[in-house]
Design an enzyme around this catalytic site. Sequence first.
Site, PDB file in Angstrom:
ATOM      1  CG  HIS A  22      -2.072  -1.089   1.159  1.00 19.63           C
ATOM      2  ND1 HIS A  22      -3.230  -0.849   0.697  1.00 19.63           N
ATOM      3  CD2 HIS A  22      -2.008  -2.252   1.709  1.00 19.63           C
ATOM      4  CE1 HIS A  22      -4.023  -1.845   0.900  1.00 19.63           C
ATOM      5  NE2 HIS A  22      -3.089  -2.892   1.508  1.00 19.63           N
TER       6      HIS A  22
ATOM      7  CG  ASP B  84      -0.474  -0.920   5.139  1.00 24.44           C
ATOM      8  OD1 ASP B  84      -0.829  -0.472   4.285  1.00 24.44           O
ATOM      9  OD2 ASP B  84      -1.271  -2.131   5.651  1.00 24.44           O
TER      10      ASP B  84
ATOM     11  CD  GLU C 133      -6.484  -8.316   6.184  1.00 23.38           C
ATOM     12  OE1 GLU C 133      -5.542  -7.904   7.007  1.00 23.38           O
ATOM     13  OE2 GLU C 133      -7.167  -7.615   5.425  1.00 23.38           O
TER      14      GLU C 133
ATOM     15  CG  HIS D  70      -7.302  -6.089   0.609  1.00 22.78           C
ATOM     16  ND1 HIS D  70      -7.120  -5.362  -0.368  1.00 22.78           N
ATOM     17  CD2 HIS D  70      -6.697  -5.886   1.911  1.00 22.78           C
ATOM     18  CE1 HIS D  70      -5.966  -4.877  -0.055  1.00 22.78           C
ATOM     19  NE2 HIS D  70      -5.526  -5.113   1.144  1.00 22.78           N
TER      20      HIS D  70
ATOM     21  N   GLY E 249     -10.330  -2.471   3.006  1.00 18.65           N
ATOM     22  CA  GLY E 249     -10.737  -1.675   4.290  1.00 18.65           C
ATOM     23  C   GLY E 249     -11.757  -2.892   5.211  1.00 18.65           C
TER      24      GLY E 249
ATOM     25  CG  ASP F  34      -2.955   4.550   0.705  1.00 21.68           C
ATOM     26  OD1 ASP F  34      -2.560   3.359   0.707  1.00 21.68           O
ATOM     27  OD2 ASP F  34      -4.334   4.862   0.408  1.00 21.68           O
TER      28      ASP F  34
END
Length: 333
Positions: free
Chosen positions: A14, A279, A200, A197, A170, A16
């Site tokens: 990611h 991340d 998870e 995604h 998200g 961000d």
Amino acid sequence: MIDTTLPLTDIHRHLDGNIRPQTILELGRQYNISLPAQSLETLIPHVQVIANEPDLVSFLTKLDWGVKVLASLDACRRVAFENIEDAARNGLHYVELRFSPGYMAMAHKLPVAGVVEAVIDGVREGCRTFGVQAKLIGIMSRTFGEAACQQELEAFLAHRDQITALDLAGDELGFPGSLFLSHFNLARDAGWHITVHAGEAAGPESIWQAIRELGAERIGHGVKAIEDRALMDFLAEQQIGIESCLTSNIQTSTVAELAAHPLKTFLEHGIRAGINTDDPGVQGVDIIHEYTVAAPAAGLSREQIRQAQINGLEMAFLSAEEKRALREKVAAK
């Protein structure tokens, strides 16, 4: 544990979620944004995972400080450029950077389409400067609802030739994939690849849905596939890739410990699974750590780690010719 004769990739990363703590500090000062600490040492506990978070949503709040300092499109361009610089420092030959422009734009009400353009510019300049090959994956942040995701999708479509794939990330439990069928129909019409995604925070049914309803060619994380033997068979037979992120799955408490991570079982089952970071700026790890520390701790043999490295390129959203050229380039070194 990294085979230097093979391309090293990170295809679940990611942009961000990889904003340097030092950059957060500098942008905070530049734009007079109040931060929870005023030195790098005291800021890090606020912006990086120090102890495992109780769940995915808690983990995601750690990302918020990084985007709170994105007060201009120049700031977005900077962090995109630095993402490529970080990839080069890690020894990556190829990286797929995914980003949510709505999330990046939110704190300072930046134009979402402008964020997409700034990221494209920063990544392009970084690739020219550092010699890393990169492609961009657009994320729709499901947590903000269908309308916000539509806005992100439209911003990506305005730059469709610079976007390789569409992703959904998200709050997986609160916003299931079924809410976004029309979005993914438009993405496939645009000729993009699809990664989602799934598996998870939610169970294997989320992965089935991502494949059957959204058209996923790859699954982000996908750890809950271990609970469904038929699903694992299907993933192996159809060569649907799993983008494994070892340390991340521990930090989000998705998996209790590395020794219990399903990546080893996925590889033994013939599933095309690879090793990625997720991340890295928030996690305080890099791809080297994932290969040399996390993968052995997850029980992977040297040969399994090498297979995961091979899988990373096989799963990549590159053409057969692009993959061949990258293999030859690395082998020639």
